[in-house]
Design a protein around this motif. Structure first.
Motif, PDB file in Angstrom:
ATOM      1  N   PHE A   1     -39.009 -56.840 -12.700  1.00 28.20           N
ATOM      2  CA  PHE A   1     -39.625 -55.184 -11.846  1.00 28.20           C
ATOM      3  C   PHE A   1     -40.350 -54.035 -12.202  1.00 28.20           C
ATOM      4  O   PHE A   1     -40.758 -54.083 -13.838  1.00 28.20           O
ATOM      5  CB  PHE A   1     -37.884 -54.454 -10.963  1.00 28.20           C
ATOM      6  N   VAL A   2     -41.050 -53.860 -11.371  1.00 31.07           N
ATOM      7  CA  VAL A   2     -41.737 -52.628 -11.946  1.00 31.07           C
ATOM      8  C   VAL A   2     -40.878 -51.141 -12.047  1.00 31.07           C
ATOM      9  O   VAL A   2     -40.468 -51.043 -10.783  1.00 31.07           O
ATOM     10  CB  VAL A   2     -43.315 -52.308 -12.010  1.00 31.07           C
ATOM     11  N   ALA A   3     -40.903 -49.781 -13.192  1.00 31.96           N
ATOM     12  CA  ALA A   3     -39.865 -48.619 -12.887  1.00 31.96           C
ATOM     13  C   ALA A   3     -40.581 -48.105 -12.896  1.00 31.96           C
ATOM     14  O   ALA A   3     -42.006 -48.021 -12.931  1.00 31.96           O
ATOM     15  CB  ALA A   3     -39.164 -49.266 -14.116  1.00 31.96           C
ATOM     16  N   THR A   4     -40.437 -47.311 -11.135  1.00 27.07           N
ATOM     17  CA  THR A   4     -41.364 -45.658 -11.067  1.00 27.07           C
ATOM     18  C   THR A   4     -41.408 -44.930 -11.459  1.00 27.07           C
ATOM     19  O   THR A   4     -42.066 -43.731 -11.549  1.00 27.07           O
ATOM     20  CB  THR A   4     -41.421 -46.284  -9.657  1.00 27.07           C
ATOM     21  N   GLU A   5     -39.982 -44.686 -11.844  1.00 24.42           N
ATOM     22  CA  GLU A   5     -39.461 -43.290 -11.916  1.00 24.42           C
ATOM     23  C   GLU A   5     -38.970 -43.661 -13.952  1.00 24.42           C
ATOM     24  O   GLU A   5     -37.930 -44.991 -14.146  1.00 24.42           O
ATOM     25  CB  GLU A   5     -38.314 -42.521 -11.493  1.00 24.42           C
ATOM     26  N   ILE A   6     -37.860 -42.365 -14.776  1.00 25.56           N
ATOM     27  CA  ILE A   6     -37.368 -42.406 -15.704  1.00 25.56           C
ATOM     28  C   ILE A   6     -36.290 -41.600 -15.048  1.00 25.56           C
ATOM     29  O   ILE A   6     -35.882 -40.559 -15.021  1.00 25.56           O
ATOM     30  CB  ILE A   6     -37.709 -42.032 -16.831  1.00 25.56           C
ATOM     31  N   ARG A   7     -34.859 -42.656 -15.127  1.00 22.30           N
ATOM     32  CA  ARG A   7     -33.456 -41.920 -14.916  1.00 22.30           C
ATOM     33  C   ARG A   7     -33.061 -41.086 -16.174  1.00 22.30           C
ATOM     34  O   ARG A   7     -32.999 -41.874 -17.054  1.00 22.30           O
ATOM     35  CB  ARG A   7     -32.403 -42.923 -13.895  1.00 22.30           C
ATOM     36  N   ILE A   8     -32.162 -40.177 -15.537  1.00 25.78           N
ATOM     37  CA  ILE A   8     -31.646 -39.439 -17.193  1.00 25.78           C
ATOM     38  C   ILE A   8     -30.318 -39.200 -16.987  1.00 25.78           C
ATOM     39  O   ILE A   8     -29.538 -39.102 -15.533  1.00 25.78           O
ATOM     40  CB  ILE A   8     -32.179 -37.814 -16.549  1.00 25.78           C
TER      41      ILE A   8
END
Length: 193
Positions: free
Chosen positions: A164-171
């Motif tokens: 996949f391509v991640a479009t955000e960084i989860r905290i």
């Protein structure tokens, strides 16, 4: 002043088939093996520390700016690709059975930028790009059997379908057991948001 501990994750966007497939695999095996359940993700860096959730979000926002500056907007402007290739086992609880992601060069580079941004000591182990499927404490032959069972439960073309391509960084505040972890929000990596 107390500080809080966070992990930064890149996750398959929830609208993509990779998210549903990975989530199903993790759910299935956590249920059948009585192991912890967790969202599908690749850990970008852990741990990072901040005084509060809002401070953590601000730090990650600054990091994303630095990521674009250091790697180039043309490289990370569409997100961070996570390319899984093979089922493997690890020696850590959080890396019990996993999908290795050795071709994820942007993910590895993003980890390097994160280590610099947060001043993470070089003594911390080398970054291991992967997507965990099972958390647990299995050893020896039992671990090999679990990994074989997980591998048999994946689609034949899992390298393509689970990448996949991640479009955000989860905290994620990662204090306590997995069921106590808290997702405090995300910061977009892409330029269109």
């Amino acid at each position: 002043m107390s500080v809080r501990k966070y992990s930064l994750w890149v996750c398959p966007p929830s609208h993509l088939p990779a998210h549903a497939l990975l989530d199903g695999v993790i759910s299935n095996f956590s249920s059948s093996l009585s192991t912890p359940r967790f969202p599908p993700h690749a850990t970008l860096v852990s741990p990072v520390y901040a005084a509060s959730d809002s401070s953590a979000i601000a730090e990650v926002t600054d990091y994303v700016k630095k990521l674009h500056e250091q790697l180039g907007t043309d490289i990370v402007g569409n997100g961070i690709p996570v390319c899984v290739q093979r089922v493997a086992t690890g020696i850590k609880f959080y890396q019990c059975v996993l999908l290795e992601a050795p071709g994820s060069d942007v993910l590895v580079a993003a980890n390097g930028v994160a280590r610099g941004h947060w001043g993470i000591n070089r003594d911390v182990p080398v970054f291991y790009a992967h997507v965990s499927l099972v958390y647990g404490e299995f050893e020896g032959e039992e671990l090999a059997r679990v990994a074989e069972r997980v591998g048999a439960g994946l689609p034949d073309d899992f390298e393509e379908r689970l990448s996949f391509v991640a479009t955000e960084i989860r905290i994620i505040e990662t204090v306590g057991s997995c069921d106590q972890w808290r997702d405090i929000g995300g910061v977009s990596i892409t330029l269109d948001k």
